[in-house]
Design an enzyme around this catalytic site. Structure first.
Site, mmCIF file in Angstrom:
data_model
loop_
_atom_site.group_PDB
_atom_site.id
_atom_site.type_symbol
_atom_site.label_atom_id
_atom_site.label_comp_id
_atom_site.label_asym_id
_atom_site.label_seq_id
_atom_site.Cartn_x
_atom_site.Cartn_y
_atom_site.Cartn_z
ATOM 1 N N TRP A 353 -7.342 -143.364 -63.557
ATOM 2 C CA TRP A 353 -7.637 -142.759 -62.248
ATOM 3 C C TRP A 353 -8.135 -141.321 -62.386
ATOM 4 O O TRP A 353 -8.199 -140.589 -61.409
ATOM 5 C CB TRP A 353 -6.399 -142.806 -61.351
ATOM 6 C CG TRP A 353 -5.298 -141.837 -61.731
ATOM 7 C CD1 TRP A 353 -4.962 -141.406 -62.975
ATOM 8 C CD2 TRP A 353 -4.412 -141.187 -60.822
ATOM 9 N NE1 TRP A 353 -3.902 -140.537 -62.908
ATOM 10 C CE2 TRP A 353 -3.540 -140.386 -61.597
ATOM 11 C CE3 TRP A 353 -4.241 -141.208 -59.433
ATOM 12 C CZ2 TRP A 353 -2.533 -139.602 -61.032
ATOM 13 C CZ3 TRP A 353 -3.230 -140.431 -58.879
ATOM 14 C CH2 TRP A 353 -2.407 -139.641 -59.668
ATOM 15 N N ASP A 354 -8.498 -140.926 -63.613
ATOM 16 C CA ASP A 354 -8.912 -139.541 -63.833
ATOM 17 C C ASP A 354 -10.144 -139.164 -63.021
ATOM 18 O O ASP A 354 -10.425 -137.981 -62.825
ATOM 19 C CB ASP A 354 -9.171 -139.320 -65.319
ATOM 20 C CG ASP A 354 -7.925 -139.550 -66.149
ATOM 21 O OD1 ASP A 354 -7.310 -138.568 -66.590
ATOM 22 O OD2 ASP A 354 -7.554 -140.720 -66.322
ATOM 23 N N GLU A 493 5.335 -142.234 -63.468
ATOM 24 C CA GLU A 493 5.354 -143.076 -64.672
ATOM 25 C C GLU A 493 6.696 -143.130 -65.391
ATOM 26 O O GLU A 493 6.910 -144.023 -66.206
ATOM 27 C CB GLU A 493 4.258 -142.668 -65.674
ATOM 28 C CG GLU A 493 2.841 -142.923 -65.160
ATOM 29 C CD GLU A 493 1.787 -142.724 -66.225
ATOM 30 O OE1 GLU A 493 2.055 -142.015 -67.215
ATOM 31 O OE2 GLU A 493 0.692 -143.279 -66.079
ATOM 32 N N LYS A 613 7.702 -137.251 -64.973
ATOM 33 C CA LYS A 613 6.790 -136.917 -66.067
ATOM 34 C C LYS A 613 5.724 -135.945 -65.586
ATOM 35 O O LYS A 613 5.323 -135.028 -66.300
ATOM 36 C CB LYS A 613 6.137 -138.190 -66.595
ATOM 37 C CG LYS A 613 5.054 -137.973 -67.633
ATOM 38 C CD LYS A 613 4.397 -139.294 -68.008
ATOM 39 C CE LYS A 613 3.226 -139.085 -68.966
ATOM 40 N NZ LYS A 613 2.547 -140.366 -69.284
ATOM 41 N N GLN A 614 5.253 -136.170 -64.372
ATOM 42 C CA GLN A 614 4.154 -135.383 -63.820
ATOM 43 C C GLN A 614 4.248 -135.466 -62.303
ATOM 44 O O GLN A 614 5.102 -136.137 -61.744
ATOM 45 C CB GLN A 614 2.821 -135.948 -64.295
ATOM 46 C CG GLN A 614 2.607 -137.408 -63.907
ATOM 47 C CD GLN A 614 1.401 -138.031 -64.584
ATOM 48 O OE1 GLN A 614 0.525 -137.343 -65.064
ATOM 49 N NE2 GLN A 614 1.370 -139.350 -64.626
#
Length: 802
Positions: A353-354, A493, A613-614
């Site tokens: 999805w970048d 994630e 994680k993010q």
């Protein structure tokens, strides 16, 4: 360092992998890592050339499970070039005394140079200089020259040039137990000083052909060298032999071409490659065209700031690698945006999805390239529909990892390097990838370009197909009078299930539900933009009835969000998880960015804790303006106040390990309006993600394209408040104190060239003298009209700071 030159002094084998990624050269069609041309893979060096869209699938057996992995293919090494003196050993820096070693990447020109002096055991000193490029003007061409100058010796110089097909996919340590032999039917050819090499990928059957020719110069004048064939199985090679005297530099130019059976407008790839090198001209000719092409790209894409010199350099490095991964040469290739660029084999070259971070930059500078990236998704709608049907749903379900066909390429198992255990991988449950396709990949493109034709022919079908999936996936709870979305994973994630759950997946992930509500609303709005005939065609084609549209309306107003103490919870049940001992784990492990691996090695799970994680919930505040987010909350019937966003931001800032390079970009973004000093510090840390290899070796496997593009987008939109909605170019600048000014050009709808300069006191917008329409501009709460032949200088009222 300067604003245009990335320089490394000293030969450092331990840093080669990092330098090879950061100094890689490409043109959007193919890219080559900056490995030393005299080296084969090993001892820290890894030659790699990757062509966009050239994938191959191989089976493996792991822990008794048969797996198939589709990977971008490491293609034959075109740049192999080395030399020896008399009958001595071939150039090997580890066996010689090396002085004056300098490696420089000139971002403005797209040229990599390498200079050094070597001294052998006989005391012979030799100066060496090399230049390399992958042509941005001629998309099939690359070029390399080698200049050798004897300082204190005379003798015979033998230069060996090769097209080396003895390569495998071996650039990522955790994949090395898997099959990486993707090339078969290697056929080397040598005809004088012209080389040829053909190969074929094992499963996908892509034919890859390379050709190379050489020119020798002595003292800058063409000279004739003796030639000897040096071919080995899988490798076409030629030796060029000359007599050398001190002070008389010898230069060997190598022009190479790479063609594949995926290319358009060619016949047989081998013949096409030979034609390319035949008409290329000299190294100087190729270089001149290449430099001109880069000059044109920089005119459109440069972002200039008044701030730290290093920040200026790294920002340009990020633009450089974005354009090497996705460029005007990508338009006809039917390829997506690879998360790690074309710079290595990490993530197997897959598309995630970048593009959410990449496309905003392209939309406003190279919209034709952005459009091509959207068509990559549109062409894979049939596969996305089949994937939705396979799980019993309507609409289109896009894969978390995509490659050549659009099927789900996410691994079902992954290796934890800490525990050396292979574990189930449930990240395919990140269904929110479809929301990204609808959001940034389609609607934001339409807002920035006004491309109604694209929306009508392609974009609306994408949005409606994604909306149909989410409308069908939502399940109604009559007791709470809310819709739930169950069995998914969010961007975090780390969490793939509640503690003790029998099956993977989470319910009512906030990011997913908010973006689903947003997408369903945009789908309904999209229908109003279309002409009646096309609207009816699409609804019939997709089997969408009035009852479906009414259902979408209902779902978009009734999706469930979970709250605790005014904080938007990441998913249902998040508030019941344990708090994590951040201080204790930092003291014990130091770097805890990959807590998932640490906890698994301890026999524990991140599912038990309030950690990320993010950015997950915080991604909402990056993608949506506060007005847009509050509009969704209003539509869903959830109360909010001016503290709703800051409260949630503060909560999750303290519970994120930053295990992804994207995380710091998002954190800088969400702080940009409320805490400029912290936002700037996060921004500087995000800039360093790849250059400093903050994740400890991952950059050597390929750059992180989303993080690179995210820093650019943060600068152009986050700090400037740039918005492209309702045919108005809007700004709400709030520059950090350390950022004196920012200047860039953009294309907005019918306005082909708009120059923007913002400092702490003034916003200046200039139009193109060739423009024909007035551009509406909004600066904070004031509206202006920009004459296409003039400019506006708008004073900025100082805002209350931090």
């Amino acid at each position: 360092m300067t604003g245009w030159l990335l320089r490394y002094d000293g030969w450092d084998p331990s840093a080669e992998a990092l330098r090879e990624s950061l100094c890689a050269l490409g043109n959007g069609r193919f890219a080559t890592r900056a490995a030393a041309p005299e080296n084969r893979a090993g001892n820290g060096s890894y030659p790699g050339t990757y062509a966009a869209g050239v994938f191959d699938r191989l089976p493996d057996v792991v822990d008794g499970h048969r797996l198939e992995n589709e990977s971008i293919v490491n293609l034959p090494d075109w740049q192999s070039l080395t030399f020896r003196i008399d009958d001595g050993a071939w150039l090997d820096l580890s066996a010689l005394a090396v002085t004056g070693y300098v490696q420089e990447l000139d971002l403005r020109r797209g040229v990599l140079t390498r200079r050094f002096v070597v001294e052998d055991q006989q005391g012979r000193r030799t100066g060496v200089a090399q230049r390399r490029l992958v042509s941005m003007a001629d998309p099939c061409l690359a070029a390399l020259d080698l200049t050798v100058e004897a300082e204190n010796w005379s003798g015979t110089l033998t230069v060996r040039s090769a097209l080396d097909g003895r390569v495998t996919n071996d650039g990522v340590a955790r994949y090395r137990g898997l099959d990486g032999r993707h090339l078969v039917d290697l056929r080397p050819v040598v005809d004088g000083d012209v080389l040829g090499l053909d190969a074929r990928t094992v499963q996908s059957g892509v034919v890859v052909s390379l050709a190379a020719r050489h020119r020798v110069l002595v003292d800058g004048r063409p000279a004739t060298a003796g030639t000897e064939t040096a071919t080995e199985p899988g490798c076409a090679a030629v030796d060029l032999v000359l007599a050398v005297d001190p002070g008389r530099p010898v230069t060997v130019e190598k022009i190479a071409a790479l063609c594949t059976s995926r290319d358009r407008g060619i016949g047989e790839p081998g013949e096409a490659a030979r034609d390319e090198i035949a008409r290329a001209g000299s190294f100087a000719d190729v270089l001149a065209r290449h430099e001109l092409a880069w000059d044109h790209l920089w005119t459109r894409c440069d972002v200039r700031i008044t701030g730290p010199v290093r920040a200026t350099l790294v920002l340009r490095l990020h633009v450089f690698h974005l354009l090497q991964s996705v460029s005007p040469h990508s338009v006809d290739l039917d390829v997506g945006i690879p998360a790690r660029g074309l710079h290595g084999e990490a993530y197997r070259g897959h598309v995630f999805w970048d593009e959410v971070f990449v496309l905003p930059f392209l939309n406003l500078r190279l919209p034709e390239v952005a459009r091509a990236m959207l068509l990559y998704r549109w062409r894979r709608l049939p596969q996305a529909r089949a994937s939705a049907r396979a799980v019993g749903r309507r609409g289109a379900m896009f894969p978390w990892q995509s490659g050549s066909t659009g099927r789900e390429e996410t691994q079902t198992m992954h290796l934890n390097p800490r525990s050396q255990r292979w574990l189930p991988d449930n990240s395919h449950l990140q269904r929110h990838i479809g929301l990204a396709v609808a959001y940034n990949n389609t609607w934001r493109y339409y807002e920035a370009t006004g491309d109604v034709d694209f929306l009508s022919e392609y974009g609306a079908e994408l949005i409606l197909s994604v909306a149909a999936f989410w409308g069908d996936l939502a399940s109604y709870d009559p007791v709470g009078d809310r819709f739930d979305i169950c069995g998914v994973m969010g961007p975090d994630e780390y969490h793939d299930a509640l503690p003790g759950a029998d099956s993977p997946g989470l319910d009512d992930n906030a990011y997913t539900n908010v973006m689903a509500a947003w997408t369903l609303t945009r789908a309904l709005e999209c229908l109003d933009v279309l002409l009646p005939g096309r609207r009816h065609e699409l609804l019939d084609l997709l089997d969408i009835r009035r009852a479906d549209l009414e259902h979408w309306q209902h779902v978009s107003r009734k999706l469930r969000l979970c709250w605790a103490d005014g904080v938007l919870l990441q998913f249902r049940g998040y508030d019941q998880l344990e708090e994590f001992d951040w201080a204790g784990y930092r003291e014990r492990y130091g770097d805890i960015s990959r807590l998932d691996r640490i906890l698994e090695a301890e026999g524990r799970s991140p599912n038990d804790y309030k950690l990320s994680k993010q950015a997950d919930v915080l991604m909402l505040f990056q993608l949506l303006t506060s007005d847009e987010l509050y509009a969704v909350l209003d539509r869903l019937g959830y109360p909010h106040d001016r503290h709703t966003i800051p409260r949630s931001v503060a909560y999750y800032l303290e519970r994120t390990s930053h295990g992804s390079t994207l995380s710091k970009v998002v954190h800088a973004w969400v702080l940009a309006r409320g805490d400029r000093r912290r936002a700037w510090n996060w921004f500087l840390e995000a800039l360093e993600s790849d250059v400093a290899d903050v994740q400890g070796g991952t950059t050597g496997e390929g750059i992180h394209l989303g993080a690179m593009a995210g820093t650019l987008d943060l600068l152009q939109r986050g700090f400037t408040g740039l918005e492209t909605r309702e045919e108005v170019l809007g700004f709400d600048p709030f520059l950090p104190d350390a950022l004196g000014s920012v200047r860039f050009r953009l294309r907005y709808r019918r306005h082909s060239e708009v120059e923007v300069t913002i400092d702490h006191d003034t916003l200046t917008v200039g139009g193109s003298s060739t423009g024909s329409t007035v551009l509406p501009v909004r600066v904070r709460d004031k509206h202006f009209r920009l004459d296409p032949r003039g400019s506006l200088a708008i004073p900025l009222r100082r805002r209350r700071g931090d």
